[in-house]
Design a protein around this motif. Sequence first.
Motif, PDB file in Angstrom:
ATOM      1  N   SER A  53      -1.490  47.025  20.279  1.00  0.00           N
ATOM      2  CA  SER A  53      -1.006  45.600  19.572  1.00  0.00           C
ATOM      3  C   SER A  53       0.271  45.404  20.419  1.00  0.00           C
ATOM      4  CB  SER A  53      -0.871  45.575  17.984  1.00  0.00           C
ATOM      5  OG  SER A  53       0.078  46.657  17.928  1.00  0.00           O
ATOM      6  N   PHE A  97       6.386  29.209  17.536  1.00  0.00           N
ATOM      7  CA  PHE A  97       4.968  29.687  17.295  1.00  0.00           C
ATOM      8  C   PHE A  97       4.432  29.160  15.955  1.00  0.00           C
ATOM      9  CE2 PHE A  97       8.019  32.932  15.694  1.00  0.00           C
ATOM     10  CZ  PHE A  97       7.571  33.115  14.246  1.00  0.00           C
ATOM     11  N   ILE A 137       1.162  30.449  13.976  1.00  0.00           N
ATOM     12  CA  ILE A 137       0.169  31.493  13.660  1.00  0.00           C
ATOM     13  C   ILE A 137      -0.511  31.546  12.317  1.00  0.00           C
ATOM     14  CG2 ILE A 137       0.591  32.541  15.913  1.00  0.00           C
ATOM     15  CD1 ILE A 137       1.213  34.334  12.627  1.00  0.00           C
ATOM     16  N   SER A 156       6.228  40.770  17.480  1.00  0.00           N
ATOM     17  CA  SER A 156       4.878  39.992  17.625  1.00  0.00           C
ATOM     18  C   SER A 156       4.958  38.749  18.349  1.00  0.00           C
ATOM     19  CB  SER A 156       4.738  39.633  16.238  1.00  0.00           C
ATOM     20  OG  SER A 156       4.177  40.859  15.404  1.00  0.00           O
ATOM     21  N   ARG A 157       6.189  38.005  18.311  1.00  0.00           N
ATOM     22  CA  ARG A 157       6.278  36.907  19.231  1.00  0.00           C
ATOM     23  C   ARG A 157       5.880  37.056  20.914  1.00  0.00           C
ATOM     24  NH1 ARG A 157      12.333  35.836  18.289  1.00  0.00           N
ATOM     25  NH2 ARG A 157      12.215  37.940  18.529  1.00  0.00           N
ATOM     26  N   ASP A 158       6.353  38.180  21.084  1.00  0.00           N
ATOM     27  CA  ASP A 158       6.130  38.597  22.767  1.00  0.00           C
ATOM     28  C   ASP A 158       4.676  39.047  23.073  1.00  0.00           C
ATOM     29  OD1 ASP A 158       9.268  38.566  23.640  1.00  0.00           O
ATOM     30  OD2 ASP A 158       9.073  39.566  21.847  1.00  0.00           O
ATOM     31  N   HIS A 159       3.931  39.144  22.037  1.00  0.00           N
ATOM     32  CA  HIS A 159       2.630  39.605  22.311  1.00  0.00           C
ATOM     33  C   HIS A 159       1.308  39.003  21.916  1.00  0.00           C
ATOM     34  CE1 HIS A 159       4.241  43.496  23.633  1.00  0.00           C
ATOM     35  NE2 HIS A 159       4.975  43.300  22.655  1.00  0.00           N
ATOM     36  N   LEU A 160       1.677  37.460  21.618  1.00  0.00           N
ATOM     37  CA  LEU A 160       0.712  36.644  21.158  1.00  0.00           C
ATOM     38  C   LEU A 160      -0.356  36.595  22.290  1.00  0.00           C
ATOM     39  CD1 LEU A 160       2.968  33.690  19.867  1.00  0.00           C
ATOM     40  CD2 LEU A 160       1.354  35.061  18.573  1.00  0.00           C
ATOM     41  N   GLY A 161      -0.413  36.703  23.448  1.00  0.00           N
ATOM     42  CA  GLY A 161      -1.394  36.610  24.280  1.00  0.00           C
ATOM     43  C   GLY A 161      -1.917  38.081  24.779  1.00  0.00           C
ATOM     44  N   SER A 162      -1.499  39.200  24.331  1.00  0.00           N
ATOM     45  CA  SER A 162      -2.081  40.455  24.144  1.00  0.00           C
ATOM     46  C   SER A 162      -3.589  40.512  23.110  1.00  0.00           C
ATOM     47  CB  SER A 162      -1.016  41.523  23.717  1.00  0.00           C
ATOM     48  OG  SER A 162       0.032  41.449  24.365  1.00  0.00           O
ATOM     49  N   PRO A 163      -4.189  41.355  23.837  1.00  0.00           N
ATOM     50  CA  PRO A 163      -5.404  41.599  22.974  1.00  0.00           C
ATOM     51  C   PRO A 163      -5.520  41.756  21.576  1.00  0.00           C
ATOM     52  CG  PRO A 163      -5.244  43.251  24.630  1.00  0.00           C
ATOM     53  CD  PRO A 163      -3.873  42.638  24.866  1.00  0.00           C
ATOM     54  N   GLY A 223      -2.943  39.813  19.749  1.00  0.00           N
ATOM     55  CA  GLY A 223      -2.441  38.776  19.532  1.00  0.00           C
ATOM     56  C   GLY A 223      -1.029  39.066  18.543  1.00  0.00           C
TER      57      GLY A 223
END
Length: 280
Positions: free
Chosen positions: A125, A201, A203, A223-230, A232
């Motif tokens: 995450s 953001f 979401i 969490s803001r920095d990983h919105l594009g990660s698998p 989200g």
Amino acid sequence: MDTEAHHTERDRSSTPEERSRSARVSGGVSEAVPEDDALVDSAADSTDGAARGRLSWRSAGVVGLACTVFLLLLSHFVLQPFLIPSGSMEPTLQVGDRVLVNKLAYRFGDQPRRGDVLVFDGTDSFVREPAEENPVAGLLHGAAAALGLAEPDETHFVKRVVGVGGDRVVCCDKEGRIRVNGTQIEERYVFLGDAPSKAPFDIVVPQGTLWGMGDHRSRSSDSRDHLGSPGGGMVPVDKVIGRVDWIGWPFAHWTTIAGTDAFAGVPAPGSVPAGAGGHG
């Protein structure tokens, strides 16, 4: 009949010091003791003392090992010390603080709530699966981290829950505040001078996951920095290690982590009409 008295002559060749060494007084009766026996007694006393010393060190080692095992078990199942390695949660948590993570907080049906400060495993995450390391080094580091003596694993994070499953979390409205389910959040725990978020953001948190943010928003990778990660940027609830309930060290920082009423007016997820609570 006259009885002839027999006199026992003392050995006049013995000096008083020699006679003293060769006699032992027991209950007022002098007993002759060979000098060799005295040497044996002295040697026996020395041997007993050395044995007691070895036994004492051995006992101390056993007690120390038992205490370590007990602390590791306590840390694994109940209460784990956790060293804060960065300033992402300031002012709530300072660099170098050792917090106590309550691992029983969510074991009996309770769920993480908005405002809770959590420690979680961010694998898949916040970070990808870490590279394999030397098993012995990993075991030693894990034991030290479990006792709060070393920095936590690189996959472990501490953040505050801002959104739970079903919540719509938006930043930011006209006043620069975060809204959860359409309700503006007064985040008094945020680091003084920080904006709630400089990155916009909007979401909806999937069920079974959490949206987490650091209190020091300008220094927190969350969490803001990983919105594009698998994942989200969402933290699965089953990856939560526990809730941070106390600061245990240093003693000058000893305190409980007080709850916040910032989310008291937030309605239940799904009660906000679609389109409500946007950027405004």
